[in-house]
Design a protein around this motif. Structure first.
Motif, mmCIF file in Angstrom:
data_model
loop_
_atom_site.group_PDB
_atom_site.id
_atom_site.type_symbol
_atom_site.label_atom_id
_atom_site.label_comp_id
_atom_site.label_asym_id
_atom_site.label_seq_id
_atom_site.Cartn_x
_atom_site.Cartn_y
_atom_site.Cartn_z
ATOM 1 N N ILE A 293 0.890 -1.160 0.000
ATOM 2 C CA ILE A 293 0.000 0.000 0.000
ATOM 3 C C ILE A 293 0.929 1.210 0.000
ATOM 4 N N SER A 294 1.129 1.805 -1.145
ATOM 5 C CA SER A 294 2.188 2.799 -1.320
ATOM 6 C C SER A 294 1.926 4.081 -0.537
ATOM 7 N N LEU A 295 3.005 4.680 -0.062
ATOM 8 C CA LEU A 295 2.948 6.019 0.504
ATOM 9 C C LEU A 295 2.441 6.961 -0.573
ATOM 10 N N ARG A 296 1.447 7.781 -0.252
ATOM 11 C CA ARG A 296 0.746 8.553 -1.269
ATOM 12 C C ARG A 296 1.604 9.629 -1.939
ATOM 13 N N SER A 297 2.691 10.037 -1.325
ATOM 14 C CA SER A 297 3.558 11.023 -1.970
ATOM 15 C C SER A 297 4.397 10.404 -3.086
ATOM 16 N N ILE A 298 4.433 9.062 -3.175
ATOM 17 C CA ILE A 298 5.062 8.386 -4.317
ATOM 18 C C ILE A 298 4.033 8.402 -5.442
ATOM 19 N N GLN A 299 4.231 9.263 -6.417
ATOM 20 C CA GLN A 299 3.169 9.510 -7.389
ATOM 21 C C GLN A 299 3.034 8.404 -8.431
ATOM 22 N N ALA A 300 4.168 7.927 -8.960
ATOM 23 C CA ALA A 300 4.121 6.910 -10.009
ATOM 24 C C ALA A 300 5.072 5.749 -9.748
ATOM 25 N N GLY A 301 6.101 5.967 -8.947
ATOM 26 C CA GLY A 301 7.166 4.993 -8.764
ATOM 27 C C GLY A 301 6.733 3.718 -8.058
ATOM 28 N N VAL A 302 7.521 2.671 -8.277
ATOM 29 C CA VAL A 302 7.290 1.384 -7.619
ATOM 30 C C VAL A 302 8.132 1.352 -6.352
ATOM 31 N N PRO A 303 7.518 1.252 -5.177
ATOM 32 C CA PRO A 303 8.276 1.283 -3.925
ATOM 33 C C PRO A 303 9.211 0.077 -3.794
ATOM 34 N N LEU A 304 10.239 0.243 -2.977
ATOM 35 C CA LEU A 304 11.208 -0.821 -2.755
ATOM 36 C C LEU A 304 10.536 -2.081 -2.217
ATOM 37 N N ARG A 305 9.472 -1.924 -1.464
ATOM 38 C CA ARG A 305 8.767 -3.075 -0.885
ATOM 39 C C ARG A 305 8.350 -4.093 -1.945
ATOM 40 N N VAL A 306 7.921 -3.612 -3.100
ATOM 41 C CA VAL A 306 7.473 -4.526 -4.161
ATOM 42 C C VAL A 306 8.633 -5.380 -4.652
ATOM 43 N N TYR A 307 9.786 -4.761 -4.900
ATOM 44 C CA TYR A 307 10.960 -5.513 -5.352
ATOM 45 C C TYR A 307 11.411 -6.504 -4.277
ATOM 46 N N ASP A 308 11.361 -6.077 -3.030
ATOM 47 C CA ASP A 308 11.792 -6.951 -1.928
ATOM 48 C C ASP A 308 10.897 -8.180 -1.809
ATOM 49 N N ILE A 309 9.597 -7.987 -1.952
ATOM 50 C CA ILE A 309 8.665 -9.118 -1.875
ATOM 51 C C ILE A 309 8.919 -10.092 -3.022
ATOM 52 N N LEU A 310 8.973 -9.573 -4.231
ATOM 53 C CA LEU A 310 9.159 -10.435 -5.398
ATOM 54 C C LEU A 310 10.517 -11.116 -5.363
ATOM 55 N N GLY A 311 11.546 -10.402 -4.960
ATOM 56 C CA GLY A 311 12.882 -10.987 -4.894
ATOM 57 C C GLY A 311 12.980 -12.130 -3.912
ATOM 58 N N ALA A 312 12.148 -12.073 -2.868
ATOM 59 C CA ALA A 312 12.129 -13.143 -1.878
ATOM 60 C C ALA A 312 11.239 -14.303 -2.295
ATOM 61 N N GLY A 313 10.608 -14.194 -3.454
ATOM 62 C CA GLY A 313 9.713 -15.250 -3.913
ATOM 63 C C GLY A 313 8.319 -15.130 -3.352
ATOM 64 N N GLY A 314 7.996 -13.952 -2.811
ATOM 65 C CA GLY A 314 6.674 -13.755 -2.232
ATOM 66 C C GLY A 314 5.642 -13.334 -3.260
ATOM 67 N N PHE A 315 4.395 -13.553 -2.914
ATOM 68 C CA PHE A 315 3.263 -13.151 -3.744
ATOM 69 C C PHE A 315 2.793 -11.782 -3.252
ATOM 70 N N VAL A 316 2.614 -10.827 -4.180
ATOM 71 C CA VAL A 316 2.257 -9.473 -3.766
ATOM 72 C C VAL A 316 0.995 -8.998 -4.471
ATOM 73 N N ILE A 317 0.143 -8.339 -3.701
ATOM 74 C CA ILE A 317 -0.965 -7.563 -4.239
ATOM 75 C C ILE A 317 -0.650 -6.105 -3.927
ATOM 76 N N THR A 318 -0.597 -5.288 -4.955
ATOM 77 C CA THR A 318 -0.196 -3.892 -4.794
ATOM 78 C C THR A 318 -1.219 -2.948 -5.388
ATOM 79 N N ASN A 319 -1.285 -1.755 -4.837
ATOM 80 C CA ASN A 319 -2.083 -0.704 -5.474
ATOM 81 C C ASN A 319 -1.476 -0.357 -6.830
#
Length: 392
Positions: A293-319
């Motif tokens: 659930i991205s910090l709202r001041s990040i207008q278009a970018g993909v937060p580091l959390r998404v890369y960290d989840i995917l890199g660990a082999g996790g399943f992610v649901i993101t805004n």
């Protein structure tokens, strides 16, 4: 890129070790110096340390996560390139007037922020998404037996101590209007309009109660500062709290946070802070669903959390974030994107009950970040840009 020494500013951010490793993988010798807490524009103790370090090495360039004006000023005087890879948003030191110095190479992870700074006429500003150290994560998780520790997890701040809630003296009419536009923003994904609505009439009123401008060394307008720091954090606080509570009505939710989380109700298990390098990847791997659930001041970018989840082999649901597509991710194949609260609840419920499909998507996402978003290849992009400029 010619071989030599790189001076890395170490302020103990999460990905510091990953950046150093990637630089070394690209045949560079890394000299690290610790950032000393103090003013970002004028920090005599740190300045002396940096000058002494530069005196005693053959420095190709200085590099840091985020932007330090004091570093830029020293590099400019010594005619040394300064590389700053920004991964926080908002990052107010970017609005230092020193960004216009010729030594700076700015790499920004949000495409809207990149276009903004490009419009200022900066010569060396580039769009560069964030990255993940897949080698480190594989070494950490490779020997672990998978078991589902959590149904749904979220790792991150709730921004309970946001600046907006600390202002207790807004008049009722102004506070009602601000609360209204934040509620509207909370329902809209992929477009941030708070700054646009803060016209001069409202800002004139807000300035009576809040000092939100920066000093003469910066050029950001106070409406942007108020929108990002005050309203953006408050919207994020409301949104994350609300969504976690709503999801907990259909599934247990585990929240890992340094926040107190006192106001979070429902079937939400509140855990404390977790270590970025050693604990967080395991949580991502052992959770059926991980939320971004991205910090709202990040207008278009993909937060580091998404890369960290995917890199660990996790399943992610993101805004939805506009840069997801530009970064090569395919919704429904590498990760799942939601566009409303109702959509999120529906997708959480569906994927909790479809393990085979969930596992396939997580595996796709892990392959995608290893192929396209690894730290080593990202640093190589930086070096190629700088080498091309040197040749020109």
């Amino acid at each position: 890129m010619r071989k030599g020494e790189v001076v890395l500013i170490d302020w103990e951010c999460n990905s510091q070790g990953d950046l150093q490793e990637a630089l070394e993988e690209n045949q560079l010798d890394v000299v690290t110096i610790k950032w000393i807490l103090g003013d970002y524009e004028d920090n005599p103790v740190f300045e002396q340390l940096l000058k002494e370090t530069l005196d005693n090495c053959s420095c190709l360039f200085v590099v840091s996560f985020n932007y330090f004006p004091v570093v830029s000023k020293i590099c400019e005087k010594r005619k040394i390139k300064y590389v700053s890879w920004v991964y926080d948003c908002p990052h107010l030191t970017l609005y230092s007037k020193t960004v216009f110095l010729q030594c700076n190479y700015l790499f920004l992870f949000d495409s809207i922020l990149y276009r903004e700074f490009k419009s200022y006429g900066l010569k060396h500003v580039y769009y560069l998404p964030l990255a993940v150290n897949t080698k480190r994560l594989n070494a950490l998780l490779g020997g672990k037996i998978l078991h589902w520790k959590n149904q749904v997890s979220f790792v991150g701040s709730l921004y309970e101590s946001n600046f907006y809630d600390q202002v207790e003296y807004f008049p009722e009419e102004l506070k009602g209007w601000l609360d209204g536009i934040m509620q509207a923003q909370k329902e809209v994904y992929g477009y941030n309009f708070l700054n646009e609505l803060l016209d001069e009439t409202h800002m004139k009123e807000i300035r009576k109660y809040v000092q939100c401008g920066l000093n003469e060394h910066f050029f950001a307008n106070d409406s942007k500062i108020f929108a990002d720091l005050f309203l953006g954090q408050k919207v994020t606080n409301m949104e994350r709290t609300e969504l976690l509570e709503e999801i907990s009505q259909i599934s247990p939710v585990t929240l890992y946070t340094g926040s107190r989380a006192e106001k979070v109700s429902g079937n939400v298990k509140k855990m404390g802070y977790v270590d970025y390098a050693t604990e967080m990847p395991v949580i991502f791997w052992e959770s059926k669903i991980n939320l971004n659930i991205s910090l709202r001041s990040i207008q278009a970018g993909v937060p580091l959390r998404v890369y960290d989840i995917l890199g660990a082999g996790g399943f992610v649901i993101t805004n939805y974030q506009a840069d997801l597509i530009g970064n090569g991710f395919v919704a429904g194949e590498d990760l799942i994107v939601y566009e409303s609260k109702k959509d999120l609840i529906s997708k959480v419920e569906y994927f909790l009950n479809h393990e085979e499909e969930r596992t396939e998507i997580a595996e796709n996402g892990k392959r995608k970040v290893a192929m396209m978003h690894d730290f080593g290849s990202r640093v190589k992009e930086i070096l190629e840009i700088m080498e091309k400029d040197r040749e020109e």
